[in-house]
Design a protein around this motif. Structure first.
Motif, PDB file in Angstrom:
ATOM      1  N   ARG A   1       1.949  -5.685   3.904  1.00  0.00           N
ATOM      2  CA  ARG A   1       1.480  -5.810   5.281  1.00  0.00           C
ATOM      3  C   ARG A   1      -0.046  -5.708   5.325  1.00  0.00           C
ATOM      4  NH1 ARG A   1       4.392  -5.263   9.810  1.00  0.00           N
ATOM      5  NH2 ARG A   1       6.079  -4.207   8.672  1.00  0.00           N
ATOM      6  N   TYR A   2      -0.583  -4.895   4.419  1.00  0.00           N
ATOM      7  CA  TYR A   2      -2.021  -4.681   4.327  1.00  0.00           C
ATOM      8  C   TYR A   2      -2.484  -4.894   2.885  1.00  0.00           C
ATOM      9  CZ  TYR A   2      -0.675  -1.940   8.464  1.00  0.00           C
ATOM     10  OH  TYR A   2      -0.129  -1.534   9.641  1.00  0.00           O
ATOM     11  N   GLU A   3      -3.776  -5.034   2.723  1.00  0.00           N
ATOM     12  CA  GLU A   3      -4.359  -5.024   1.383  1.00  0.00           C
ATOM     13  C   GLU A   3      -4.243  -3.614   0.804  1.00  0.00           C
ATOM     14  OE1 GLU A   3      -7.726  -8.329   2.673  1.00  0.00           O
ATOM     15  OE2 GLU A   3      -7.867  -6.214   3.239  1.00  0.00           O
ATOM     16  N   VAL A   4      -4.170  -3.501  -0.511  1.00  0.00           N
ATOM     17  CA  VAL A   4      -4.087  -2.194  -1.161  1.00  0.00           C
ATOM     18  C   VAL A   4      -5.359  -1.402  -0.852  1.00  0.00           C
ATOM     19  CG1 VAL A   4      -3.974  -0.996  -3.387  1.00  0.00           C
ATOM     20  CG2 VAL A   4      -2.567  -3.032  -2.966  1.00  0.00           C
ATOM     21  N   THR A   5      -5.189  -0.133  -0.493  1.00  0.00           N
ATOM     22  CA  THR A   5      -6.305   0.692  -0.019  1.00  0.00           C
ATOM     23  C   THR A   5      -6.855   1.615  -1.102  1.00  0.00           C
ATOM     24  OG1 THR A   5      -4.867   2.485   0.714  1.00  0.00           O
ATOM     25  CG2 THR A   5      -5.287   0.686   2.294  1.00  0.00           C
ATOM     26  N   PHE A   6      -8.007   2.207  -0.803  1.00  0.00           N
ATOM     27  CA  PHE A   6      -8.578   3.216  -1.692  1.00  0.00           C
ATOM     28  C   PHE A   6      -7.629   4.408  -1.837  1.00  0.00           C
ATOM     29  CE2 PHE A   6     -12.835   1.271  -1.345  1.00  0.00           C
ATOM     30  CZ  PHE A   6     -13.304   1.497  -2.635  1.00  0.00           C
ATOM     31  N   ALA A   7      -6.982   4.798  -0.746  1.00  0.00           N
ATOM     32  CA  ALA A   7      -6.049   5.928  -0.811  1.00  0.00           C
ATOM     33  C   ALA A   7      -4.920   5.633  -1.786  1.00  0.00           C
ATOM     34  CB  ALA A   7      -5.493   6.227   0.580  1.00  0.00           C
ATOM     35  N   GLU A   8      -4.376   4.424  -1.749  1.00  0.00           N
ATOM     36  CA  GLU A   8      -3.298   4.056  -2.664  1.00  0.00           C
ATOM     37  C   GLU A   8      -3.797   3.993  -4.102  1.00  0.00           C
ATOM     38  OE1 GLU A   8      -0.422   1.375   0.217  1.00  0.00           O
ATOM     39  OE2 GLU A   8      -2.333   0.531  -0.427  1.00  0.00           O
ATOM     40  N   TRP A   9      -4.986   3.470  -4.285  1.00  0.00           N
ATOM     41  CA  TRP A   9      -5.560   3.422  -5.625  1.00  0.00           C
ATOM     42  C   TRP A   9      -5.782   4.839  -6.172  1.00  0.00           C
ATOM     43  CZ3 TRP A   9      -6.456  -0.736  -8.773  1.00  0.00           C
ATOM     44  CH2 TRP A   9      -7.170  -0.490  -9.947  1.00  0.00           C
ATOM     45  N   SER A  10      -6.244   5.737  -5.338  1.00  0.00           N
ATOM     46  CA  SER A  10      -6.497   7.118  -5.771  1.00  0.00           C
ATOM     47  C   SER A  10      -5.221   7.796  -6.249  1.00  0.00           C
ATOM     48  CB  SER A  10      -7.127   7.921  -4.634  1.00  0.00           C
ATOM     49  OG  SER A  10      -8.414   7.423  -4.314  1.00  0.00           O
ATOM     50  N   GLU A  11      -4.081   7.494  -5.608  1.00  0.00           N
ATOM     51  CA  GLU A  11      -2.805   8.049  -6.064  1.00  0.00           C
ATOM     52  C   GLU A  11      -2.524   7.626  -7.494  1.00  0.00           C
ATOM     53  OE1 GLU A  11       0.436   7.110  -3.523  1.00  0.00           O
ATOM     54  OE2 GLU A  11      -0.543   7.826  -1.700  1.00  0.00           O
ATOM     55  N   CYS A  12      -2.824   6.380  -7.798  1.00  0.00           N
ATOM     56  CA  CYS A  12      -2.619   5.863  -9.149  1.00  0.00           C
ATOM     57  C   CYS A  12      -3.484   6.618 -10.156  1.00  0.00           C
ATOM     58  CB  CYS A  12      -2.931   4.370  -9.174  1.00  0.00           C
ATOM     59  SG  CYS A  12      -2.845   3.591 -10.800  1.00  0.00           S
ATOM     60  N   VAL A  13      -4.749   6.798  -9.823  1.00  0.00           N
ATOM     61  CA  VAL A  13      -5.672   7.475 -10.732  1.00  0.00           C
ATOM     62  C   VAL A  13      -5.260   8.934 -10.934  1.00  0.00           C
ATOM     63  CG1 VAL A  13      -8.067   8.223 -11.058  1.00  0.00           C
ATOM     64  CG2 VAL A  13      -7.579   5.920 -10.184  1.00  0.00           C
ATOM     65  N   LYS A  14      -4.886   9.609  -9.837  1.00  0.00           N
ATOM     66  CA  LYS A  14      -4.477  11.016  -9.933  1.00  0.00           C
ATOM     67  C   LYS A  14      -3.232  11.189 -10.793  1.00  0.00           C
ATOM     68  CE  LYS A  14      -6.378  12.391  -5.449  1.00  0.00           C
ATOM     69  NZ  LYS A  14      -6.055  12.812  -4.054  1.00  0.00           N
ATOM     70  N   ALA A  15      -2.375  10.174 -10.806  1.00  0.00           N
ATOM     71  CA  ALA A  15      -1.144  10.238 -11.587  1.00  0.00           C
ATOM     72  C   ALA A  15      -1.351   9.795 -13.033  1.00  0.00           C
ATOM     73  CB  ALA A  15      -0.068   9.385 -10.929  1.00  0.00           C
ATOM     74  N   GLY A  16      -2.584   9.479 -13.397  1.00  0.00           N
ATOM     75  CA  GLY A  16      -2.883   9.082 -14.763  1.00  0.00           C
ATOM     76  C   GLY A  16      -2.818   7.590 -15.011  1.00  0.00           C
ATOM     77  N   GLY A  17      -2.701   6.803 -13.940  1.00  0.00           N
ATOM     78  CA  GLY A  17      -2.644   5.354 -14.081  1.00  0.00           C
ATOM     79  C   GLY A  17      -3.962   4.683 -13.801  1.00  0.00           C
ATOM     80  N   CYS A  18      -3.938   3.353 -13.724  1.00  0.00           N
ATOM     81  CA  CYS A  18      -5.117   2.526 -13.392  1.00  0.00           C
ATOM     82  C   CYS A  18      -6.263   2.734 -14.378  1.00  0.00           C
ATOM     83  CB  CYS A  18      -5.580   2.800 -11.969  1.00  0.00           C
ATOM     84  SG  CYS A  18      -4.397   2.255 -10.708  1.00  0.00           S
ATOM     85  N   ASN A  19      -5.919   3.151 -15.609  1.00  0.00           N
ATOM     86  CA  ASN A  19      -6.916   3.388 -16.650  1.00  0.00           C
ATOM     87  C   ASN A  19      -7.984   4.388 -16.234  1.00  0.00           C
ATOM     88  OD1 ASN A  19      -5.715   1.433 -18.394  1.00  0.00           O
ATOM     89  ND2 ASN A  19      -6.721  -0.192 -17.220  1.00  0.00           N
TER      90      ASN A  19
END
Length: 350
Positions: free
Chosen positions: A121-139
């Protein structure tokens, strides 16, 4: 870009159209010669004749459609906010008569998407990206926000490869099959059932009240200059199109999954991404906070290398809807096909 006029025994007008980026903060639009578009007679009578011929070709190319499968699907509540996109068909690319058209937007090809799919529905947000980084993802990559803020703003300063790292993490977390949309799927959503440059406002024009872009340079009949915010805005700040999708035009450019091909000749016409082009380059769509109005047209396409990052590059998720298992057939019973009638397709509006 108009190359000029050559006079001889007869007057011949040659037009080569290429989109040039409005500022230094956006890479130049591709001007690679398109092998599929020849020089065209640009006299008004010739343009009118071509438009009529294309209308007839489009009508012949799109077969009658009276039934579509019922969509018994609700996006998972524990994942990204997704919209179900129904099956349909459209003409991909732009007609030669469309103002500011680029060469690689042609030739127009009929595309039939005979399946439903989800799109963000929306473009991926900074908040969603931060969840990835906090979980050890997104390199572990933490992109800059240019001082504009994070949270619900679309994530920027990322590349195609970065988007793939997010999808890899999300799929591992959810057990689902999120992906980038194909170029055909993206354009289908950006048109939202109409054969027009935009899916907001009148569809033929765009001004600053409908999308986040350099509003000083609107596009289309009746459009008026507006504000230039010079930054991204939180997703959903502008009205959705008729599919329920926000910011498909403007805010940030969005990567699609296709390898780059300089035109639509050879497109499979079924919504699948192309893998027969330059796979070191990927396509971005939709324009951004810094572009002029014409660069947000549904047919506009640019290419960049897979590792290239910019402060107006982002992405939107898609997901293939799993086909539900068929119930076992009772002895002596025939197959049950569930369909529902739909209104006949409206004539293509130009």
């Amino acid at each position: 870009m108009r190359l000029g006029f050559v006079f001889g025994s007869a007057l011949v007008c040659l037009v080569a159209m290429s989109g040039l980026g409005p500022t230094l903060s956006v890479a130049k639009a591709q001007t690679t010669p398109d092998p599929y578009i020849n020089a065209l007679d640009d006299r008004p009578a010739a343009r009118l004749r071509r438009a009529r011929e294309q209308g007839k070709m489009a009508a012949r190319a799109l077969p009658p459609q009276t039934m579509r499968p019922i969509i018994d699907h609700v996006p998972p509540a524990d994942g990204p906010d997704m919209v179900v996109i129904p099956p349909g068909r459209f003409m991909m690319g732009s007609p030669v008569s469309q103002s500011k058209r680029d060469r690689n937007e042609g030739p127009q090809v009929p595309v039939t998407i005979d399946y439903a799919f989800e799109i963000g529905r929306y473009e991926v947000t900074f908040a969603e990206w931060s969840e990835c980084v906090k979980a050890g993802g997104c390199n572990g990559f933490r992109p800059e926000d240019n001082g504009w803020g994070r949270g619900k703003r679309p994530v920027t300063n990322i590349s195609y490869n970065d988007a793939q790292s997010y999808i890899k993490w999300l799929n591992a977390k959810t057990g689902r099959n999120y992906r980038l949309p194909s170029e055909a799927e993206w354009e289908y959503v950006a048109r939202a059932g109409e054969q027009l440059p935009f899916s907001t406002g009148s569809g033929r024009a765009i001004s600053a009240q409908f999308a986040n872009f350099n509003g000083e340079f609107p596009y289309g009949p009746g459009s008026t200059p507006g504000k230039y915010l010079r930054k991204t805005v939180p997703v959903g700040s502008y009205a959705a199109n008729s599919f329920g999708v926000h910011d498909i035009h403007g805010n940030v450019y969005e990567f699609v999954s296709d390898c780059y091909v300089a035109g639509h000749k050879g497109n499979p016409g079924n919504g699948a991404p192309r893998r027969d082009g330059n796979c070191d380059a990927r396509i971005i769509r939709g324009g951004s906070w810094v572009t002029h109005g014409y660069q947000m047209r549904a047919a506009k396409r640019l290419r960049y290398t897979k590792d290239h990052r910019y402060d107006d590059f982002g992405f939107r998720l898609a997901r293939t809807i799993p086909t539900p298992p068929r119930p076992p057939m009772q002895p002596g019973a025939g197959p049950v096909v569930r369909t529902n009638p739909v209104a006949p397709l409206q004539p293509i509006r130009r």
